[in-house]
Design an enzyme around this catalytic site. Structure first.
Site, short mmCIF file in Angstrom:
data_model
loop_
_atom_site.label_atom_id
_atom_site.label_comp_id
_atom_site.label_asym_id
_atom_site.label_seq_id
_atom_site.Cartn_x
_atom_site.Cartn_y
_atom_site.Cartn_z
CB VAL A 89 -0.91 0.19 1.17
CG1 VAL A 89 -2.09 -1.02 1.14
CG2 VAL A 89 -0.12 0.03 2.65
CG ASN A 107 -7.19 -4.12 8.42
OD1 ASN A 107 -7.61 -4.02 9.55
ND2 ASN A 107 -6.42 -5.27 8.03
CB SER A 115 -7.10 3.55 16.10
OG SER A 115 -6.74 3.43 17.48
CE1 TYR A 154 -1.95 1.67 14.84
CE2 TYR A 154 -2.83 2.87 16.76
CZ TYR A 154 -2.98 1.92 15.77
OH TYR A 154 -3.97 1.09 15.38
CB SER A 203 -0.54 7.43 11.34
OG SER A 203 -1.12 6.10 12.12
CE LYS A 204 -4.44 3.08 12.55
NZ LYS A 204 -5.06 2.36 11.20
#
Length: 262
Positions: free
Chosen positions: A75, A100, A153, A166, A169-170
């Site tokens: 991806v 996902n 998330s 993380y 990014s979410k």
């Protein structure tokens, strides 16, 4: 009369004659999503960087009587994304996209390297963007409607320490969902985000059930971790025509974790 009403409601969540693409489908939420959508009647294209890791997913879908094919997909790489869609289109046009694929990086803020940042951002944010926008291009060219579901998330809306790339990014995935929803609505392409909380998977089961993991439970109002099956209803809602009037929505599946007191 009542039976007919129940049949109409059931049909809302059916996915017959539709094709779904699930990225990161070799394990966890991705694999579970593939099995779920196949059981709802969709043909399923499962994708991962290493196609050999998808063999179990394909076999389980076929054992359920479903149709599935595996495709190689990185991806983070535009050429890989385009090539993957070219190959899937030889089989069927995917009108359902479960975005996902994702990775994490743990450690203190100042200990994260530029490489850590790039790996997480390229996969979680850039990757979901590349897949979603390429899917939209193919759907628009075919004059077809579609549903894109970005797996974000609850950490896109709240913060914990030790996972800065993380978390950031979410948060980006949530905002990109809203931007895409706005611009693609005129093409009858819906874009929504699912925000899981702590979900027990094969990768984290040992930790969540350990003494350290159990210390998290008091912060969750329901006092339980989610199981993968807890995602079934929200996933089917967003993938199916049952959510035809929803776009730009974010659905938390977290046992009330987001609304817990600070």
């Amino acid at each position: 009369m009542e039976i007919n009403k129940l049949m109409v409601l059931e049909q809302l969540f059916k996915l017959e004659n539709k094709t779904a693409l699930i990225t990161g489908a070799s394990s966890g939420i991705g694999k579970h999503s593939a099995l779920l959508l196949a059981q709802a009647g969709a043909r399923v294209a499962v994708a991962s960087r290493r196609i050999s890791q998808l063999e179990t997913t394909i076999r389980e879908i076929e054992d359920l009587g479903g149709q599935a094919k595996a495709f190689e997909l990185d991806v983070t790489n535009k050429k890989s994304v385009v090539r993957c869609f070219d190959q899937i289109l030889e089989w069927s046009l995917p009108s359902i996209i479960i975005n996902n694929a994702g990775v994490s990086s743990t450690g203190k803020l100042l200990d994260h390297t530029e490489e850590d940042w790039d790996r997480v951002m390229d996969t979680n944010l850039k990757g979901s963007w590349l897949v979603a926008t390429e899917a939209a291009r193919r759907l628009i060219a075919a004059n077809s409607s579609g549903s894109i579901v970005n797996i974000a998330s609850i950490l896109g809306e709240r913060v914990i320490g030790g996972a800065a790339p993380y978390v950031i990014s979410k948060a980006g995935v949530i905002q990109s969902t809203k931007v895409m929803a706005l611009e693609l609505a005129r093409h009858q392409i819906r874009v929504n985000a699912l925000l899981p909380g702590y979900v027990i998977t094969d990768l984290n089961r040992e930790f969540l059930l350990s003494d350290a993991g159990q210390k998290i439970l008091p912060r969750i109002p329901s006092r339980r971790f989610n199981e993968l099956d807890d995602l079934n209803g929200p996933l089917l809602l967003l993938a199916s025509d049952a959510s035809k009037a929803m776009s730009g929505s974010t659905i938390a599946v977290d046992g009330g974790h987001l609304v817990s007191g600070l």
